[in-house]
Design a protein around this motif. Structure first.
Motif, PDB file in Angstrom:
ATOM      1  N   ASN A   7       0.858  -1.179   0.000  1.00 29.72           N
ATOM      2  CA  ASN A   7       0.000   0.000   0.000  1.00 29.72           C
ATOM      3  C   ASN A   7       0.911   1.252   0.000  1.00 29.72           C
ATOM      4  N   HIS A   8       0.635   2.154  -0.919  1.00 28.21           N
ATOM      5  CA  HIS A   8       1.442   3.367  -1.091  1.00 28.21           C
ATOM      6  C   HIS A   8       1.561   4.169   0.222  1.00 28.21           C
ATOM      7  N   LEU A   9       0.451   4.249   0.965  1.00 27.46           N
ATOM      8  CA  LEU A   9       0.442   5.048   2.198  1.00 27.46           C
ATOM      9  C   LEU A   9       1.334   4.413   3.258  1.00 27.46           C
ATOM     10  N   GLY A  39       3.921   2.840   2.531  1.00 29.75           N
ATOM     11  CA  GLY A  39       5.248   3.228   2.052  1.00 29.75           C
ATOM     12  C   GLY A  39       5.650   4.587   2.608  1.00 29.75           C
ATOM     13  N   HIS A  40       4.766   5.590   2.489  1.00 30.30           N
ATOM     14  CA  HIS A  40       5.103   6.924   3.014  1.00 30.30           C
ATOM     15  C   HIS A  40       5.392   6.852   4.512  1.00 30.30           C
ATOM     16  N   ILE A  41       4.605   6.061   5.238  1.00 30.90           N
ATOM     17  CA  ILE A  41       4.799   5.956   6.688  1.00 30.90           C
ATOM     18  C   ILE A  41       6.187   5.360   6.998  1.00 30.90           C
ATOM     19  N   VAL A  60       0.925  13.506   4.356  1.00 26.84           N
ATOM     20  CA  VAL A  60       0.358  14.701   3.750  1.00 26.84           C
ATOM     21  C   VAL A  60       0.948  14.841   2.342  1.00 26.84           C
ATOM     22  N   SER A  61       0.120  14.492   1.345  1.00 25.84           N
ATOM     23  CA  SER A  61       0.661  14.448  -0.015  1.00 25.84           C
ATOM     24  C   SER A  61      -0.342  15.024  -1.004  1.00 25.84           C
ATOM     25  N   GLY A  62      -0.120  14.751  -2.297  1.00 21.73           N
ATOM     26  CA  GLY A  62      -1.009  15.280  -3.325  1.00 21.73           C
ATOM     27  C   GLY A  62      -2.332  14.523  -3.376  1.00 21.73           C
ATOM     28  N   THR A 104       8.622  12.742  -1.098  1.00 26.20           N
ATOM     29  CA  THR A 104       7.863  12.547  -2.340  1.00 26.20           C
ATOM     30  C   THR A 104       7.981  11.074  -2.761  1.00 26.20           C
ATOM     31  N   ASP A 105       7.186  10.683  -3.764  1.00 26.73           N
ATOM     32  CA  ASP A 105       7.098   9.267  -4.125  1.00 26.73           C
ATOM     33  C   ASP A 105       8.456   8.678  -4.524  1.00 26.73           C
ATOM     34  N   ASN A 106       8.713   7.476  -4.039  1.00 26.30           N
ATOM     35  CA  ASN A 106       9.974   6.796  -4.352  1.00 26.30           C
ATOM     36  C   ASN A 106       9.809   5.288  -4.155  1.00 26.30           C
TER      37      ASN A 106
HETATM   38 ZN    ZN Z   1       2.724   9.554  -2.469  1.00 25.08          ZN
END
Ligand code: ZN
Ligand code: KG4
Length: 335
Positions: free
Chosen positions: A110-112, A114-116, A135-137, A302-304
């Motif tokens: 899950n992308h979120l 990933g951010h965490i 907090v993203s786009g 940012t996304d990676n």
């Molecule tokens: Zn993102």
């Protein structure tokens, strides 16, 4: 353990090799900014088409930069949602193909999450449980994070994400896409007290709402355009006033989350976490209230692909892998 992490959820094609869930051997991100900026936002069909062109060179480059071949990789972690469905499909189909050909394990991420988990790629790591503001786009959500893969959603935006509000306001001001970094830079030269904009604090909840401020800015732009004209200095003042209002809300929500849970470790992640004023104000808030605030460095906000690999590593440690028949999901709630 070497994990290849791939993210094509939005407009960046990214691939990374991460060792043991924290050491980045390579992190390649191919941005599509120049394609979408003339439209003032992401055009989904163009995004997926460009992912298709980029995916093989980007993944090959991440292997080359890490100094490894596909045979050295233990598993491939791929983001399967939430995101733009056409974009996600490219990454997921590509990963299915290479995992089938090279007989590698797949982990869907899950992308979120990933951010965490991006914070674990840094030297200063929080301890569990912690609060995380993503907090993203595409998202603005607050989580209680119990472990790398166990999180509970405390609240989320009811309409626009904070980054989306940044991008839309920037478009109205004629600043182009992506708006966040541009407003970030212009705000430094503007007066953040020039205009009073509404803040939706939504007391007693951990939810957010940013559509009202966007409408207020639109009205302000029309009004100023008709009277004084939209001079460069007014654009800077609007940018700074908008940014202050957004950050006021984000900090207030963190304050309430800390008070309610008693948890004093807070991670702020996602594209908007690259914002300089947010970083500065959150850190000084943390100092004043004895709260540990953690930010990934801007390139990991940012996304990676590296953040996807971190989650993949922890899923594998828990024995979780996927079969080849999974499907990407545009809507994929977390926790
Ligand atoms: Zn993102
Ligand atoms: O996490 P991300 O790369 O993609 C999503 O998952 O959405 O976040 C992109 C968002 C965009 O809305 C962009 O304008 C915003 O993050 N952003 C910023 C800054 N850098 C990127 N917003 C405010 N200040 C920045 N410096």
């Amino acid at each position: 353990m070497l994990i290849l992490g791939i993210d094509t959820s939005c407009d960046d094609t990214s691939s990374s090799v991460v060792e043991d869930g924290y050491r980045i051997l390579s992190n390649v991100v191919s941005s599509q900014e120049e394609i979408h900026q003339r439209y003032g936002g992401i055009v989904p069909e163009l995004a997926s088409r460009r992912h298709l062109e980029n995916i093989i060179p980007v993944v090959q480059s991440s292997l080359d930069k890490a100094g490894v071949s596909q045979n050295d990789i233990d598993a491939v972690a791929v983001c399967y949602g939430p995101g733009l469905i056409g974009s996600l499909l490219v990454g997921c189909c590509f990963v299915k193909a290479i995992c089938y050909c090279f007989n590698k394990k797949i982990v869907t991420v899950n992308h979120l999450l990933g951010h965490i988990n991006a914070i674990f790629l840094t030297d200063t790591k929080p301890s569990f449980p912690f609060i995380c503001l993503v907090v993203s786009g595409g998202h603005t959500s607050l989580y209680r994070v119990n472990s790398h893969t166990d999180v509970v959603e405390m609240g989320k935006t009811l309409d626009d994400a904070a980054g989306e509000a940044y991008d839309k306001v920037a478009k109205m001001l004629g600043l182009g896409y992506p708006g966040g970094p541009r407003i970030d830079i212009l705000s430094k030269e503007g007066n953040s007290y020039a205009f009073e904009l509404p803040r939706a604090y939504l007391p007693d909840t951990f939810n957010f709402s940013f559509s009202g401020i966007k409408t207020a800015v639109k009205r302000l732009i029309t009004e100023k355009g008709q009277t004084d004209g939209l001079s460069a200095s007014i654009i800077k003042d609007i940018s700074a006033s908008f940014q202050r209002a957004i950050i006021d809300v984000l900090i207030k929500k963190i304050e309430w989350a800390v008070k309610t849970t008693g948890i004093k470790e807070v991670v702020i992640s996602g594209g908007v976490a690259a914002n300089r004023e947010l970083r500065q104000r959150a850190l000084s808030f943390g100092n004043q209230h004895d709260i540990n605030i953690f930010f990934p460095p801007p390139y990991l906000c940012t996304d990676n692909g590296a953040m996807i690999a971190v989650v993949g590593y922890h899923e594998i440690l828990q024995g979780r892998t996927s079969e080849l028949d999974f499907n990407p999901k545009a809507y994929l709630p977390l926790g």
